[in-house]
Each structure stands twice: as C-alpha cells, then as structure tokens.
Design a protein around this motif. Structure first.
Motif, PDB file in Angstrom:
ATOM      1  N   UNK A 139       0.991  -1.364  -0.024  1.00 21.06           N
ATOM      2  CA  UNK A 139       0.047   0.092   0.100  1.00 21.06           C
ATOM      3  C   UNK A 139       0.901   1.083   0.194  1.00 21.06           C
ATOM      4  N   UNK A 140       0.484   2.443  -0.827  1.00 19.01           N
ATOM      5  CA  UNK A 140       1.263   3.005  -0.936  1.00 19.01           C
ATOM      6  C   UNK A 140       0.842   4.415   0.328  1.00 19.01           C
ATOM      7  N   UNK A 141       0.007   4.182   0.189  1.00 19.24           N
ATOM      8  CA  UNK A 141      -0.082   5.352   1.578  1.00 19.24           C
ATOM      9  C   UNK A 141       0.081   4.600   3.126  1.00 19.24           C
ATOM     10  N   UNK A 142       0.870   3.606   3.258  1.00 20.63           N
ATOM     11  CA  UNK A 142       1.377   3.073   4.484  1.00 20.63           C
ATOM     12  C   UNK A 142       2.346   3.181   4.418  1.00 20.63           C
ATOM     13  N   UNK A 143       3.040   2.815   3.479  1.00 19.24           N
ATOM     14  CA  UNK A 143       4.566   2.995   3.082  1.00 19.24           C
ATOM     15  C   UNK A 143       4.804   4.545   3.729  1.00 19.24           C
ATOM     16  N   UNK A 144       3.714   5.451   3.204  1.00 15.95           N
ATOM     17  CA  UNK A 144       4.780   6.561   2.694  1.00 15.95           C
ATOM     18  C   UNK A 144       4.234   7.529   3.814  1.00 15.95           C
ATOM     19  N   UNK A 145       3.056   6.894   5.433  1.00 19.52           N
ATOM     20  CA  UNK A 145       2.999   7.578   6.476  1.00 19.52           C
ATOM     21  C   UNK A 145       4.464   6.720   7.171  1.00 19.52           C
ATOM     22  N   UNK A 146       4.478   5.856   7.223  1.00 21.98           N
ATOM     23  CA  UNK A 146       5.402   4.777   7.671  1.00 21.98           C
ATOM     24  C   UNK A 146       6.905   5.201   7.366  1.00 21.98           C
ATOM     25  N   UNK A 147       7.398   5.880   6.420  1.00 20.48           N
ATOM     26  CA  UNK A 147       8.393   6.773   6.165  1.00 20.48           C
ATOM     27  C   UNK A 147       8.400   8.064   7.281  1.00 20.48           C
TER      28      UNK A 147
END
Ligand SMILES: [Zn+2]
Length: 257
Positions: free
Chosen positions: A40-48
C-alpha cells in the motif's frame, strides 16, 4: 544507497523487495511488475514520515499530528523502530575496557520532593561509559552491591580503571580492576578524575525521556536501549541506520553483498 533512493523505495517508486522500478497501479495499491510484490502506497509513505519524525526525536503524539495518522498507528511504528534499535544495541554489545566511568541514575517517577537515590516510582539505571568509546546501560531492580557487581563483571574487561562516585556499592570493585572514587567537592575539574562523560549521557537521555508520558514499567528497557543507541551513534545519520535495517527485515530474501 542514498537516502533519495530509500525514499523512492518507501513511497513505492522502487520495489521494496527486488529494487526494480515500479509503475503506479492505483493511488492505494502498488505491485511490482518483476517480483509481483504488493504493498500500500499510503501505508509505506506514512511509515517513511513516521521514521523521519522518530529520527528527529519527535514524540509519537506529535508525529501522529504532523503525519496525519492515528496515534495507535504512530505508536505501533515507534515501537517497531525501538525494537529494531534494541536489537541493534544488543548486537553491538562487547566488553568495555580501559578508562571507564560508572554511575547510577533514576528515571521517571511523578513524586515531587524526594529526589535521587531511593525516590519513589523511579527506575534505577546503571551505566558504564567507556571514555574512548561507547556507553552501556541497564535498568536494574535495585542498586545493591551484588546486583551492580554482576553487571560490572558481565560488561567489562577485568583490569579496567573504574572512575566512580563514592557510593558504598562500588567499594569492593578492586577485585575487578582499579577503582578511582571521585569526591565532587575536592576533585572537581581536576585531570582524568571525573565522571563527566556518564553524567553527560544521563542528561542527554533524560532530556528525551522527559517528553515521553506513561511508559509501562516493562517497556522502559526499550526506551533506554533507544537512548543508548542514539548516544553511541550521535555522529551518524540515525534514519539511514534504522532504514537500512528495516529494509533488510522487510526483505529477507534479498542477499546483502
Ligand atoms: Zn519487485
């Protein structure tokens, strides 16, 4: 690998598993055309973004507001980061030697008035700082002679020089090395007879811990390991160290050169 490449990994321009360039499938879901990994793009971006906030010593509460995610999401990510730092701290441990500064300190506790040794609700922490190298810390149930000697024998090389405060717990350390007790009044600022290094670590760690609220007693070692790692790597880029490790954990199939 540069941080820019890391960021491309995390926001999904590069596959996190096989490192090939990916194309965008949808705003939410990404899939790698080579290895078919999905994320998931959003999950990865949030984690970053949470990782960046963590590296800057922001609290999980503040990070949740800045990154615009829920507090449980931020807290879960922060716990993952701390567990990673704790594992790295454990792996780095090796016996300390040479000129060592030893001290104990107390973290937390809400009770006002009674401070320092024996104050209620505080966690006793034992620390050793190697003048030429790193700091070692451990939360202890008490500061009795037996408890501290066991930690000293496990963490240091016999024959080291121990600079200490003049507490009774340290009196029989002569069997393990040379003991140099410091009298703060008499020897303040004189030559090598000081424990300024470990005292510097205490104030560093407490400055960070002051912003953290409501740590479960069982979780305290996680925070302590974080401060120890941050201090021992204070000249380095924490985000790079942490992300390097997280990428390896996320992609166990990838072989490191
Ligand atoms: Zn891939």
């Amino acid at each position: 690998m540069t941080l820019e490449e890391y960021e491309r990994h995390l926001v999904g321009q590069l596959c996190w598993r096989c490192h090939q360039a990916t194309h965008q499938n949808s705003a939410r879901q990404r899939q790698c055309p080579s290895c078919r990994a999905k994320w998931s793009y959003h999950r990865r971006k949030t984690e970053w973004e949470l990782l960046r906030a963590f590296a800057l010593s922001t609290t999980a509460h503040h990070a949740a507001r800045v990154v615009r995610c829920s507090y449980p999401t931020a807290y879960a990510a922060y716990t993952r980061f701390r567990l990673t730092l704790q594992a790295m701290t454990d792996e780095e441990k090796r016996p300390l030697l040479g000129a060592l500064e030893r001290d104990e300190s107390y973290f937390g506790g809400k009770r006002k008035g009674k401070r320092g040794r024996g104050a209620g609700g505080k966690v006793p922490v034992f620390g050793i700082l190697e003048r030429a190298g790193r700091v070692y810390t451990v939360a202890v149930p008490n500061c009795s002679k037996e408890t501290l000697m066991a930690k000293i024998q496990a963490a240091t090389v016999k024959g080291s020089v121990f600079y200490t405060d003049e507490f009774a717990s340290y009196n029989d350390v002569q069997s393990h090395g040379k003991h140099v007790p410091i009298n703060h009044q008499e020897t303040f600022g004189v030559g090598a007879a000081h424990i300024n290094g470990i005292e510097g670590f205490w104030s560093y760690a407490k400055r960070l811990y002051r912003h953290v609220h409501g740590v479960e007693p069982g979780n305290f070692p996680l925070y302590l390991a974080e401060y120890e790692f941050r201090y021992n790597h204070r000249g380095e880029h924490l985000m790079t160290l942490l992300y390097n490790r997280l990428i390896r954990a996320a992609a166990p199939t990838q072989t490191q050169p």
